[in-house]
Design a protein around this motif. Structure first.
Motif, mmCIF file in Angstrom:
data_model
loop_
_atom_site.group_PDB
_atom_site.id
_atom_site.type_symbol
_atom_site.label_atom_id
_atom_site.label_comp_id
_atom_site.label_asym_id
_atom_site.label_seq_id
_atom_site.Cartn_x
_atom_site.Cartn_y
_atom_site.Cartn_z
ATOM 1 N N LEU A 1 -17.028 -0.715 -2.508
ATOM 2 C CA LEU A 1 -16.431 0.206 -1.443
ATOM 3 C C LEU A 1 -16.863 1.617 -1.850
ATOM 4 O O LEU A 1 -16.765 2.138 -3.078
ATOM 5 C CB LEU A 1 -15.025 0.121 -1.876
ATOM 6 C CG LEU A 1 -13.953 0.597 -0.935
ATOM 7 C CD1 LEU A 1 -14.082 -0.355 0.516
ATOM 8 C CD2 LEU A 1 -12.529 0.493 -1.318
ATOM 9 N N ASN B 1 -14.598 3.044 3.529
ATOM 10 C CA ASN B 1 -13.220 3.113 3.767
ATOM 11 C C ASN B 1 -13.013 4.165 4.253
ATOM 12 O O ASN B 1 -13.670 5.390 4.057
ATOM 13 C CB ASN B 1 -12.426 2.666 2.257
ATOM 14 C CG ASN B 1 -11.183 2.656 2.456
ATOM 15 O OD1 ASN B 1 -10.507 2.165 3.343
ATOM 16 N ND2 ASN B 1 -10.475 3.085 1.295
ATOM 17 N N SER C 1 -9.943 0.888 7.211
ATOM 18 C CA SER C 1 -9.138 1.767 6.656
ATOM 19 C C SER C 1 -8.080 0.940 5.702
ATOM 20 O O SER C 1 -7.203 0.341 6.387
ATOM 21 C CB SER C 1 -8.582 2.569 7.753
ATOM 22 O OG SER C 1 -7.305 3.463 7.074
ATOM 23 N N ALA C 2 -8.233 0.961 4.509
ATOM 24 C CA ALA C 2 -7.171 0.365 3.783
ATOM 25 C C ALA C 2 -5.936 0.393 3.897
ATOM 26 O O ALA C 2 -4.753 0.077 3.723
ATOM 27 C CB ALA C 2 -7.585 0.385 2.107
ATOM 28 N N LYS C 3 -5.726 2.141 4.044
ATOM 29 C CA LYS C 3 -4.249 2.674 4.057
ATOM 30 C C LYS C 3 -3.663 1.872 5.484
ATOM 31 O O LYS C 3 -2.340 1.564 5.433
ATOM 32 C CB LYS C 3 -4.481 4.095 3.984
ATOM 33 C CG LYS C 3 -3.086 4.925 4.223
ATOM 34 C CD LYS C 3 -3.341 6.294 4.143
ATOM 35 C CE LYS C 3 -2.026 7.189 4.325
ATOM 36 N NZ LYS C 3 -2.191 8.537 4.201
ATOM 37 N N ASN D 1 -4.728 -0.530 7.460
ATOM 38 C CA ASN D 1 -5.181 -1.763 7.715
ATOM 39 C C ASN D 1 -5.831 -2.337 8.778
ATOM 40 O O ASN D 1 -6.149 -3.307 9.176
ATOM 41 C CB ASN D 1 -3.948 -2.620 7.969
ATOM 42 C CG ASN D 1 -4.093 -4.155 7.535
ATOM 43 O OD1 ASN D 1 -4.759 -4.396 6.654
ATOM 44 N ND2 ASN D 1 -3.225 -5.200 8.216
ATOM 45 N N VAL E 1 -9.298 -4.756 8.194
ATOM 46 C CA VAL E 1 -9.360 -5.520 7.258
ATOM 47 C C VAL E 1 -9.573 -7.015 7.511
ATOM 48 O O VAL E 1 -10.206 -7.736 6.757
ATOM 49 C CB VAL E 1 -7.917 -5.223 6.478
ATOM 50 C CG1 VAL E 1 -8.053 -6.237 5.240
ATOM 51 C CG2 VAL E 1 -7.967 -3.889 6.079
ATOM 52 N N LYS F 1 -9.922 1.161 -3.833
ATOM 53 C CA LYS F 1 -9.991 -0.262 -4.026
ATOM 54 C C LYS F 1 -8.726 -1.227 -4.314
ATOM 55 O O LYS F 1 -8.476 -1.997 -3.700
ATOM 56 C CB LYS F 1 -10.894 -0.259 -5.370
ATOM 57 C CG LYS F 1 -12.534 -0.182 -5.162
ATOM 58 C CD LYS F 1 -13.092 -0.535 -6.457
ATOM 59 C CE LYS F 1 -12.711 0.121 -7.696
ATOM 60 N NZ LYS F 1 -11.664 -0.772 -8.496
ATOM 61 N N THR G 1 -5.845 -0.241 -2.959
ATOM 62 C CA THR G 1 -5.231 -0.164 -1.602
ATOM 63 C C THR G 1 -5.770 -1.468 -0.740
ATOM 64 O O THR G 1 -5.141 -2.056 -0.211
ATOM 65 C CB THR G 1 -5.306 1.202 -0.755
ATOM 66 O OG1 THR G 1 -4.794 2.027 -1.983
ATOM 67 C CG2 THR G 1 -4.514 0.967 0.215
ATOM 68 N N LEU G 2 -7.050 -1.613 -0.747
ATOM 69 C CA LEU G 2 -7.592 -2.470 -0.025
ATOM 70 C C LEU G 2 -7.334 -4.018 -0.490
ATOM 71 O O LEU G 2 -6.700 -4.687 0.161
ATOM 72 C CB LEU G 2 -9.136 -2.594 -0.156
ATOM 73 C CG LEU G 2 -9.894 -3.760 0.558
ATOM 74 C CD1 LEU G 2 -9.581 -3.611 2.115
ATOM 75 C CD2 LEU G 2 -11.367 -3.403 0.325
ATOM 76 N N GLN H 1 -3.714 -4.655 0.538
ATOM 77 C CA GLN H 1 -3.623 -5.377 1.733
ATOM 78 C C GLN H 1 -4.006 -6.502 2.035
ATOM 79 O O GLN H 1 -3.483 -7.398 2.640
ATOM 80 C CB GLN H 1 -4.522 -4.454 2.913
ATOM 81 C CG GLN H 1 -4.254 -3.153 2.975
ATOM 82 C CD GLN H 1 -3.011 -2.767 3.960
ATOM 83 O OE1 GLN H 1 -2.435 -3.925 4.369
ATOM 84 N NE2 GLN H 1 -2.749 -1.576 4.476
ATOM 85 N N ASP I 1 -10.871 -7.312 -8.687
ATOM 86 C CA ASP I 1 -10.730 -5.889 -8.490
ATOM 87 C C ASP I 1 -11.292 -5.348 -9.820
ATOM 88 O O ASP I 1 -10.401 -5.731 -10.874
ATOM 89 C CB ASP I 1 -9.463 -5.195 -8.301
ATOM 90 C CG ASP I 1 -9.248 -3.980 -8.007
ATOM 91 O OD1 ASP I 1 -10.312 -3.425 -7.514
ATOM 92 O OD2 ASP I 1 -8.266 -3.646 -8.095
#
Length: 375
Positions: A85, A113, A149-151, A153, A156, A182, A184-185, A188, A225
């Motif tokens: 990422l 990301n 965009s993990a923030k 979603n 994803v 990472k 945050t992803l 999600q 992770d």
């Protein structure tokens, strides 16, 4: 993909550290009383993560860079898909030096990301090509490039489909430097499959995840992770949480174009500076930084005195409570032979034309570089 948090041992589900009740200053500490209460819910957080989640307070991390790399070196012996990422907005600051040393022969999927921060006019196909070319220059040969965009979603679901496509009954390791999103992803992914929100601790502060956090996949393999590799060259290491909110983009960037004559300067609060040193005429310079960051234009001949007089007052951040620890600005000069981006890692970039001499100033320790223009 269906996941459950692995319970092989008693670990903080926020940062991955092994839970202990003996040493308040060591990783994984939680009071005995809090631990007993947490066992009833199955959601055990160390005191550090609890305070980070509820009070946005960060405690010093006792792991060294070598400790982080030792953990990541375990990947070399694994048979896994590596999901690497990077922060699109801080692409160069996201690159891991010598990535090949600890991924071995495992395939790498490169995931950009924070795609939501870039102007919508930039097509995904062009951005993917740009990322692949820059990655190849850094010695990375990804099997695929994805944008998310993990923030928010965004995309994803598509990423998860491609992870399933490429992992081929293997574990999945998510790697990256600190602060790329990472955790945050991963949150999600957990939320989509279990409904649990924000299980893993996330923060603007670097180095939140301290040990591997494993998530069970439906076929018995794991999505893992890993700790973020700390890059001391990132701007985030030199600012407090309040200042980071002003420097790190929170929503889609609105590019600003400044028509500059030679020997003019732009200040970005008090954290950075850009000089148009020499050129044949007036040019437009496009700035990509956080929308609310204060930018001030002045003459180059007056710039040093202006900074000394207004640093920490008109030129903020850094804020008053952190200016004493803020490093001096260091100058880096470049001459362009093509349309380029002058990048100040962790802050953003200024797109400059060919055939000019420019200089970027950043806190001592933060990288400033010239690259082929992204946009």
């Amino acid at each position: 993909m269906t996941e459950n948090i692995s319970n092989e041992d008693l670990r903080c589900i926020g940062c991955g550290s092994e839970i202990q009740t003996d040493d308040k200053n060591a990783l994984g500490y939680t009071p005995s009383s809090a631990l007993e209460k947490a066992k009833d819910t199955g959601e055990i957080y160390c005191q550090r993560c609890f305070r980070l989640r509820h009070y946005n307070e960060i405690s010093p991390v006792s792991l060294t860079d070598d400790d982080f790399l030792a953990l990541l070196n375990q990947i070399r012996e694994a048979n896994a898909l590596i999901v690497y990422l990077v922060d699109i907005f801080d692409f160069n600051g996201s690159l891991i030096p010598g990535l090949h040393r600890f991924v071995g022969d495992n395939p790498v999927m490169l995931v950009g990301n924070k795609a939501d921060l870039l102007p919508k006019s930039l097509k995904n196909s062009k951005l993917k090509d740009w990322i692949r070319q820059r990655s190849n220059e850094a010695g990375i040969r990804p099997i695929d490039v994805e944008l998310v965009s993990a923030k928010t979603n965004e995309s994803v679901d598509s990423l998860l489909e491609n992870i399933d496509k490429y992992r081929k009954n293997r574990d999945v390791y998510v790697v990256g430097v600190t602060n790329v999103g990472k955790s945050t992803l991963i949150n999600q992914i957990i939320r989509q499959n279990t409904g649990i929100k924000e299980l893993i601790t996330t923060s603007r502060f670097p180095g939140t995840t301290l040990d591997k956090i494993s998530i069970d996949l439906e076929d018995g393999h794991k999505l893992i992770d890993t700790p973020g590799i700390i890059h001391q060259e990132q701007m985030a290491h030199y600012l407090n949480g309040k200042d980071l909110k002003i420097v790190e983009p929170q929503k889609q960037i609105k590019p600003k174009v400044y028509q500059l004559n030679p020997e003019q300067t732009l200040f970005f609060g008090g954290v950075a500076r850009f000089d148009y040193v020499n050129g044949d005429k007036k040019h437009g310079f496009t700035v990509y930084v956080e929308n609310d960051l204060f930018i001030h234009r002045t003459k180059l001949i007056n710039a040093d005195n202006f900074y000394e007089k207004h640093f920490g007052e008109m030129l903020t951040p850094p804020s008053e409570d952190s200016i004493k620890e803020f490093p001096e600005l260091v100058r880096y000069e470049f001459k362009t032979d093509q349309k380029s981006d002058l990048v100040i890692e962790g802050l953003g970039w200024i797109t400059v034309p060919s055939g000019v001499v420019v200089a970027g100033w950043a806190p001592k320790g933060v990288s400033v570089l010239l690259r082929r223009a992204m946009i």
